[in-house]
Every structure is written in structure tokens, then in C-alpha cells.
Design a protein around this motif. Structure first.
Motif, PDB file in Angstrom:
ATOM      1  N   GLU A   5    -106.657 -81.135   9.289  1.00  9.16           N
ATOM      2  CA  GLU A   5    -105.272 -80.665   9.431  1.00  9.16           C
ATOM      3  C   GLU A   5    -104.768 -80.917  10.855  1.00  9.16           C
ATOM      4  OE1 GLU A   5    -105.259 -77.029   6.209  1.00  9.16           O
ATOM      5  OE2 GLU A   5    -106.103 -76.703   8.203  1.00  9.16           O
ATOM      6  N   LYS A   6    -105.630 -80.681  11.837  1.00 10.66           N
ATOM      7  CA  LYS A   6    -105.251 -80.932  13.226  1.00 10.66           C
ATOM      8  C   LYS A   6    -104.996 -82.419  13.453  1.00 10.66           C
ATOM      9  CE  LYS A   6    -107.543 -76.969  15.264  1.00 10.66           C
ATOM     10  NZ  LYS A   6    -108.595 -76.495  16.165  1.00 10.66           N
ATOM     11  N   LEU A   7    -105.850 -83.260  12.903  1.00 10.83           N
ATOM     12  CA  LEU A   7    -105.665 -84.707  13.047  1.00 10.83           C
ATOM     13  C   LEU A   7    -104.369 -85.165  12.390  1.00 10.83           C
ATOM     14  CD1 LEU A   7    -109.301 -86.002  12.406  1.00 10.83           C
ATOM     15  CD2 LEU A   7    -108.050 -86.007  14.577  1.00 10.83           C
ATOM     16  N   GLU A   8    -104.084 -84.626  11.225  1.00  3.70           N
ATOM     17  CA  GLU A   8    -102.861 -84.993  10.515  1.00  3.70           C
ATOM     18  C   GLU A   8    -101.633 -84.561  11.313  1.00  3.70           C
ATOM     19  OE1 GLU A   8    -100.534 -86.737   7.583  1.00  3.70           O
ATOM     20  OE2 GLU A   8    -102.675 -86.942   8.010  1.00  3.70           O
ATOM     21  N   LEU A   9    -101.662 -83.348  11.852  1.00  2.00           N
ATOM     22  CA  LEU A   9    -100.550 -82.874  12.663  1.00  2.00           C
ATOM     23  C   LEU A   9    -100.386 -83.740  13.908  1.00  2.00           C
ATOM     24  CD1 LEU A   9     -98.325 -80.839  13.235  1.00  2.00           C
ATOM     25  CD2 LEU A   9    -100.048 -79.382  14.303  1.00  2.00           C
ATOM     26  N   GLU A  10    -101.485 -84.079  14.558  1.00  5.72           N
ATOM     27  CA  GLU A  10    -101.436 -84.919  15.750  1.00  5.72           C
ATOM     28  C   GLU A  10    -100.781 -86.267  15.439  1.00  5.72           C
ATOM     29  OE1 GLU A  10    -101.570 -85.003  19.357  1.00  5.72           O
ATOM     30  OE2 GLU A  10    -102.100 -83.045  18.619  1.00  5.72           O
ATOM     31  N   ALA A  11    -101.033 -86.800  14.262  1.00  3.06           N
ATOM     32  CA  ALA A  11    -100.458 -88.089  13.870  1.00  3.06           C
ATOM     33  C   ALA A  11     -98.939 -88.014  13.766  1.00  3.06           C
ATOM     34  CB  ALA A  11    -101.052 -88.547  12.536  1.00  3.06           C
ATOM     35  N   HIS A  12     -98.416 -86.821  13.557  1.00  5.37           N
ATOM     36  CA  HIS A  12     -96.968 -86.666  13.375  1.00  5.37           C
ATOM     37  C   HIS A  12     -96.283 -85.973  14.550  1.00  5.37           C
ATOM     38  CE1 HIS A  12     -97.117 -88.085   9.271  1.00  5.37           C
ATOM     39  NE2 HIS A  12     -98.212 -87.341   9.101  1.00  5.37           N
ATOM     40  N   ARG A  13     -97.036 -85.649  15.591  1.00  2.68           N
ATOM     41  CA  ARG A  13     -96.492 -84.889  16.715  1.00  2.68           C
ATOM     42  C   ARG A  13     -95.317 -85.601  17.391  1.00  2.68           C
ATOM     43  NH1 ARG A  13     -98.221 -80.394  18.760  1.00  2.68           N
ATOM     44  NH2 ARG A  13    -100.269 -80.585  17.838  1.00  2.68           N
ATOM     45  N   ASP A  14     -95.437 -86.900  17.633  1.00  2.00           N
ATOM     46  CA  ASP A  14     -94.341 -87.639  18.276  1.00  2.00           C
ATOM     47  C   ASP A  14     -93.090 -87.622  17.415  1.00  2.00           C
ATOM     48  OD1 ASP A  14     -95.901 -88.220  20.483  1.00  2.00           O
ATOM     49  OD2 ASP A  14     -96.413 -90.249  19.804  1.00  2.00           O
ATOM     50  N   GLN A  15     -93.255 -87.791  16.107  1.00  2.00           N
ATOM     51  CA  GLN A  15     -92.099 -87.775  15.214  1.00  2.00           C
ATOM     52  C   GLN A  15     -91.472 -86.392  15.169  1.00  2.00           C
ATOM     53  OE1 GLN A  15     -90.571 -90.432  13.666  1.00  2.00           O
ATOM     54  NE2 GLN A  15     -88.992 -88.885  13.378  1.00  2.00           N
ATOM     55  N   LEU A  16     -92.285 -85.361  15.196  1.00  2.00           N
ATOM     56  CA  LEU A  16     -91.771 -83.997  15.203  1.00  2.00           C
ATOM     57  C   LEU A  16     -90.923 -83.760  16.454  1.00  2.00           C
ATOM     58  CD1 LEU A  16     -91.707 -81.183  13.920  1.00  2.00           C
ATOM     59  CD2 LEU A  16     -93.842 -80.691  15.099  1.00  2.00           C
ATOM     60  N   THR A  18     -89.387 -86.030  18.249  1.00  2.00           N
ATOM     61  CA  THR A  18     -88.165 -86.832  18.092  1.00  2.00           C
ATOM     62  C   THR A  18     -87.173 -86.131  17.171  1.00  2.00           C
ATOM     63  OG1 THR A  18     -89.350 -88.894  18.480  1.00  2.00           O
ATOM     64  CG2 THR A  18     -87.266 -89.058  17.291  1.00  2.00           C
ATOM     65  N   ASP A  19     -87.663 -85.566  16.076  1.00  2.62           N
ATOM     66  CA  ASP A  19     -86.790 -84.858  15.138  1.00  2.62           C
ATOM     67  C   ASP A  19     -86.119 -83.650  15.798  1.00  2.62           C
ATOM     68  OD1 ASP A  19     -87.462 -86.699  13.190  1.00  2.62           O
ATOM     69  OD2 ASP A  19     -88.849 -85.349  12.140  1.00  2.62           O
ATOM     70  N   VAL A  20     -86.866 -82.901  16.604  1.00  2.24           N
ATOM     71  CA  VAL A  20     -86.285 -81.742  17.285  1.00  2.24           C
ATOM     72  C   VAL A  20     -85.230 -82.200  18.288  1.00  2.24           C
ATOM     73  CG1 VAL A  20     -86.764 -79.798  18.835  1.00  2.24           C
ATOM     74  CG2 VAL A  20     -88.299 -80.276  16.908  1.00  2.24           C
ATOM     75  N   LYS A  21     -85.518 -83.261  19.040  1.00  5.21           N
ATOM     76  CA  LYS A  21     -84.533 -83.809  19.990  1.00  5.21           C
ATOM     77  C   LYS A  21     -83.276 -84.231  19.251  1.00  5.21           C
ATOM     78  CE  LYS A  21     -83.174 -85.858  23.935  1.00  5.21           C
ATOM     79  NZ  LYS A  21     -81.765 -85.981  23.705  1.00  5.21           N
ATOM     80  N   ASP A  22     -83.434 -84.886  18.106  1.00  7.57           N
ATOM     81  CA  ASP A  22     -82.277 -85.294  17.305  1.00  7.57           C
ATOM     82  C   ASP A  22     -81.485 -84.085  16.823  1.00  7.57           C
ATOM     83  OD1 ASP A  22     -82.975 -87.955  17.662  1.00  7.57           O
ATOM     84  OD2 ASP A  22     -83.865 -88.185  15.665  1.00  7.57           O
ATOM     85  N   LEU A  23     -82.179 -83.006  16.504  1.00  9.09           N
ATOM     86  CA  LEU A  23     -81.518 -81.773  16.068  1.00  9.09           C
ATOM     87  C   LEU A  23     -80.687 -81.180  17.210  1.00  9.09           C
ATOM     88  CD1 LEU A  23     -81.273 -79.917  13.605  1.00  9.09           C
ATOM     89  CD2 LEU A  23     -83.259 -78.676  14.468  1.00  9.09           C
ATOM     90  N   VAL A  24     -81.247 -81.158  18.421  1.00  9.40           N
ATOM     91  CA  VAL A  24     -80.499 -80.682  19.587  1.00  9.40           C
ATOM     92  C   VAL A  24     -79.272 -81.565  19.799  1.00  9.40           C
ATOM     93  CG1 VAL A  24     -80.552 -80.361  22.105  1.00  9.40           C
ATOM     94  CG2 VAL A  24     -82.502 -79.628  20.700  1.00  9.40           C
ATOM     95  N   ASP A  25     -79.455 -82.872  19.735  1.00 10.36           N
ATOM     96  CA  ASP A  25     -78.331 -83.806  19.913  1.00 10.36           C
ATOM     97  C   ASP A  25     -77.256 -83.596  18.855  1.00 10.36           C
ATOM     98  OD1 ASP A  25     -79.596 -84.901  22.113  1.00 10.36           O
ATOM     99  OD2 ASP A  25     -80.337 -86.667  21.031  1.00 10.36           O
ATOM    100  N   LYS A  26     -77.673 -83.335  17.624  1.00 16.74           N
ATOM    101  CA  LYS A  26     -76.725 -83.106  16.529  1.00 16.74           C
ATOM    102  C   LYS A  26     -75.837 -81.904  16.832  1.00 16.74           C
ATOM    103  CE  LYS A  26     -76.543 -81.436  11.779  1.00 16.74           C
ATOM    104  NZ  LYS A  26     -77.315 -81.068  10.599  1.00 16.74           N
ATOM    105  N   TYR A  27     -76.465 -80.790  17.229  1.00 18.09           N
ATOM    106  CA  TYR A  27     -75.684 -79.588  17.485  1.00 18.09           C
ATOM    107  C   TYR A  27     -74.901 -79.667  18.783  1.00 18.09           C
ATOM    108  CZ  TYR A  27     -77.247 -77.542  13.244  1.00 18.09           C
ATOM    109  OH  TYR A  27     -77.444 -77.316  11.906  1.00 18.09           O
ATOM    110  N   LEU A  28     -75.366 -80.443  19.744  1.00 20.37           N
ATOM    111  CA  LEU A  28     -74.585 -80.678  20.955  1.00 20.37           C
ATOM    112  C   LEU A  28     -73.318 -81.460  20.603  1.00 20.37           C
ATOM    113  CD1 LEU A  28     -74.217 -80.433  23.999  1.00 20.37           C
ATOM    114  CD2 LEU A  28     -75.536 -82.553  24.232  1.00 20.37           C
ATOM    115  N   ALA A  29     -73.455 -82.470  19.763  1.00 20.42           N
ATOM    116  CA  ALA A  29     -72.294 -83.261  19.352  1.00 20.42           C
ATOM    117  C   ALA A  29     -71.283 -82.386  18.618  1.00 20.42           C
ATOM    118  CB  ALA A  29     -72.735 -84.425  18.473  1.00 20.42           C
TER     119      ALA A  29
END
Length: 68
Positions: A5-16, A18-29
Motif C-alpha cells: 500500500e505504501k509503494l502504491e501510494l508513493e507511485a501516485h504521490r507526485d500526481q496527488l 499536482t492534483d491539489v495544486k490544480d485544485l488551489v488554482d481552480k479556486y483561485l481563478a
């Protein structure tokens, strides 16, 4: 959490992240539509605080109920 489970999460950490940054950008816009001269650093902090609150709320909803 098991090792797989830790390995699987680590594989997606960068995408997670990026998704949070996109969410901040969405609400800022969205905020900028309503307030054209918005203080972006302040707005970013407020949005991130709101996301943290939402995450806490979601986490509470995912926790098992205590035994009756």
C-alpha cells in the motif's frame, strides 16, 4: 499500512500533489472572477486552509464508528 500500500501510494504521490495544486488554482481563478484585485498569496493560504478543513471532514467520515 502494508508495504504494498505504501509503494502504491508513493507511485501516485507526485500526481496527488499536482492534483491539489490544480485544485488551489481552480479556486483561485474562481475567486479572481469575483474579486479582480485579489491578494493572491492570501487567497492561496485561505484556499489551502479550506482544503485542509475539507480533508479533515472527509477523513472523519471515513473512520469507522465506535462500537455501541
Amino acid at each position: 499500512m502494508t508495504k504494498i500500500e505504501k509503494l502504491e501510494l508513493e507511485a501516485h504521490r507526485d500526481q496527488l500533489e499536482t492534483d491539489v495544486k490544480d485544485l488551489v488554482d481552480k479556486y483561485l481563478a474562481i475567486s479572481e472572477w469575483d474579486v479582480p484585485d485579489i491578494d493572491e498569496p492570501l487567497a492561496n493560504r485561505l484556499i489551502i486552509a479550506a482544503i485542509r478543513d475539507a480533508l479533515d471532514h472527509v477523513e472523519q467520515g471515513l473512520q469507522p464508528s465506535p462500537p455501541a
